[in-house]
Structures are given as C-alpha cells and as structure tokens.
Write an enzyme that holds these catalytic residues in place. Sequence first.
Site, PDB file in Angstrom:
ATOM      1  N   LYS A  13       0.831  -1.213   0.000  1.00 22.00           N
ATOM      2  CA  LYS A  13       0.000   0.000   0.000  1.00 22.00           C
ATOM      3  C   LYS A  13       0.866   1.264   0.000  1.00 22.00           C
ATOM      4  CE  LYS A  13      -2.206  -0.970   3.867  1.00 22.00           C
ATOM      5  NZ  LYS A  13      -1.564  -2.248   4.235  1.00 22.00           N
ATOM      6  N   ARG A  88      -9.361   0.368   8.385  1.00 21.02           N
ATOM      7  CA  ARG A  88      -9.050  -1.025   8.741  1.00 21.02           C
ATOM      8  C   ARG A  88     -10.161  -1.715   9.496  1.00 21.02           C
ATOM      9  NH1 ARG A  88      -2.546  -1.119   9.261  1.00 21.02           N
ATOM     10  NH2 ARG A  88      -2.322   0.756   8.045  1.00 21.02           N
ATOM     11  N   ARG A 127      11.751  -5.910   4.634  1.00 23.86           N
ATOM     12  CA  ARG A 127      11.595  -4.529   5.099  1.00 23.86           C
ATOM     13  C   ARG A 127      12.232  -4.359   6.477  1.00 23.86           C
ATOM     14  NH1 ARG A 127       5.618  -2.136   5.346  1.00 23.86           N
ATOM     15  NH2 ARG A 127       5.430  -3.388   7.231  1.00 23.86           N
ATOM     16  N   ARG A 133      11.721  -1.655  11.424  1.00 25.07           N
ATOM     17  CA  ARG A 133      10.469  -1.287  12.103  1.00 25.07           C
ATOM     18  C   ARG A 133      10.192  -2.257  13.240  1.00 25.07           C
ATOM     19  NH1 ARG A 133       5.275  -0.021   8.347  1.00 25.07           N
ATOM     20  NH2 ARG A 133       4.186  -1.011  10.077  1.00 25.07           N
ATOM     21  N   ARG A 144      -0.389  -9.016  13.575  1.00 26.90           N
ATOM     22  CA  ARG A 144      -0.950  -8.038  12.627  1.00 26.90           C
ATOM     23  C   ARG A 144      -1.773  -8.754  11.546  1.00 26.90           C
ATOM     24  NH1 ARG A 144       4.252  -5.112  10.823  1.00 26.90           N
ATOM     25  NH2 ARG A 144       2.909  -3.825   9.527  1.00 26.90           N
TER      26      ARG A 144
HETATM   27  P1  AMP Z   1       1.081   0.582   8.850  1.00 30.72           P
HETATM   28  O1  AMP Z   1       2.260   1.454   8.707  1.00 30.72           O
HETATM   29  O2  AMP Z   1      -0.003   0.966   7.893  1.00 30.72           O
HETATM   30  O3  AMP Z   1       1.409  -0.878   8.807  1.00 30.72           O
HETATM   31  O4  AMP Z   1       0.486   0.868  10.313  1.00 30.72           O
HETATM   32  C1  AMP Z   1       1.256   0.623  11.461  1.00 30.72           C
HETATM   33  C2  AMP Z   1       0.371   0.442  12.674  1.00 30.72           C
HETATM   34  O5  AMP Z   1      -0.363   1.657  12.914  1.00 30.72           O
HETATM   35  C3  AMP Z   1      -0.705  -0.622  12.559  1.00 30.72           C
HETATM   36  O6  AMP Z   1      -0.214  -1.921  12.836  1.00 30.72           O
HETATM   37  C4  AMP Z   1      -1.705  -0.144  13.603  1.00 30.72           C
HETATM   38  O7  AMP Z   1      -1.242  -0.416  14.910  1.00 30.72           O
HETATM   39  C5  AMP Z   1      -1.661   1.369  13.404  1.00 30.72           C
HETATM   40  N1  AMP Z   1      -2.651   1.825  12.393  1.00 30.72           N
HETATM   41  C6  AMP Z   1      -2.384   2.460  11.215  1.00 30.72           C
HETATM   42  N2  AMP Z   1      -3.511   2.755  10.570  1.00 30.72           N
HETATM   43  C7  AMP Z   1      -4.534   2.282  11.340  1.00 30.72           C
HETATM   44  C8  AMP Z   1      -5.956   2.259  11.215  1.00 30.72           C
HETATM   45  N3  AMP Z   1      -6.591   2.790  10.159  1.00 30.72           N
HETATM   46  N4  AMP Z   1      -6.675   1.686  12.213  1.00 30.72           N
HETATM   47  C9  AMP Z   1      -6.072   1.170  13.299  1.00 30.72           C
HETATM   48  N5  AMP Z   1      -4.744   1.140  13.474  1.00 30.72           N
HETATM   49  C10 AMP Z   1      -3.971   1.697  12.512  1.00 30.72           C
END
Ligand code: AMP
Length: 188
Positions: A13, A88, A127, A133, A144
């Site tokens: 994404k 999400r 990654r 990360r 996740r």
């Molecule tokens: P990402 O970088 O998109 O993988 O997001 C990292 C983390 O941020 C996720 O594992 C969640 O803990 C939190 N997060 C990001 N976007 C959302 C969302 N729309 N709803 C809930 N948690 C989110």
Amino acid sequence: MNILLLGAPGSGKGTQGLILSRALGLPKFATGDLLRNAVAAGLPLGLQAKALMDAGHLVGDDLILGIVRDELDKQGAPEGVIFDGVVRTIPQAVGLAEMLAERGARVDKVIFLDVDDAEVVARIERRRELEGRRDDDPATVATRLRNYREQTAPVLDWYEGHGGVVRIAATGSIEAIAAEILRAVEEQ
Ligand code: AMP
C-alpha cells in the site's frame, strides 16, 4: 478523486500509494506514517498509540477517525486524496464515508492489493532488514495478520456493498502492479 488502498500489512500500500500520488498529483495520507511520526515526536497521540502499534494491534477507531478528520480539515478542498491503510475496520469505513459526505465527496475507488500470507511475511522480513520497524518482527507480524483477517478483511465486503472494489493481484514487479492500478483508476 478519492482513492482508498486496502490490503494486508506488506501488500504494498505504501509503495503503490506513493507511485499513485506522484502519477495523479494527489496527496497521500497514511495513518500508519502519521502515527509513527507522532510516536517519534513524543506527541500525546503517539503515546496513546505506541503500545498497541508495538504489539501489532489496531489503534482505536475514535483515535483514527479523529486523525482523519484533522487531516481532511487541514487539506481544505483538494482534488482528492490517496488513503493508504486509513480504513481497517467497518466503523472506520462508515466514519470516513460520513466525513467525506459532509464535504460533498466520497471514496471514488477502492483498490485491494491481493497478496498471499507467505509473500507478505517474506516482504515484511526484507523490510525489517532495511528499515528496522519494531512491529515487523515475526511474532508481531503474525498478530498483525490475524488482526487484519479478523477486522480488516470484512471491510472489503462492506465496500463491495458500497460502490465496489477493484482487486489487483499484487505480486510481480512494482512497475507492473502500478500500471495495473493506474489503469483501474483511469477506468470510470
Ligand atoms: P502501517 O504502517 O499501515 O502498517 O500501520 C502501522 C500500525 O499503525 C498498525 O499496525 C496499527 O497499529 C496502526 N494503524 C495504522 N492505521 C490504522 C488504522 N486505520 N486503524 C487502526 N490502526 C492503525
């Protein structure tokens, strides 16, 4: 045009959102990036979210919808936004639809990046080596993915009932996937 990218962690994404953002000249908005920045800056928002993020859990819907509202307010009246991982859960999908409707807009295209679990795990491992990360370690990735299946996958069905979803088989070269997404976006 508001475009929403959906997909498992590691489905691409962020990468594809950036390419799309440049190709269409639209801002990209990723709640994950915004939350990581808030954590790094020690902001209250970051403090609230950090433990959940580190454990691989989703942050609460109210907090996310608050961030989305702030971001939409900040952007004024753009031509559209690329939403990357912003929705999400079903309550988030409903909340975003309401906020956009208040602004005379809607999600115009939902793109689902379809990648199987084995590929996702391999990509996230690469990654982790590059970016380090915290939530990319294997145990957290498993959490996740479970949360994705339980809470985010049903969002696809919700969008199927609200305008439809374009499914892209997101394995292969980054360029080929980007070309397919662009084709889907340009098709009215
Ligand atoms: P990402 O970088 O998109 O993988 O997001 C990292 C983390 O941020 C996720 O594992 C969640 O803990 C939190 N997060 C990001 N976007 C959302 C969302 N729309 N709803 C809930 N948690 C989110």
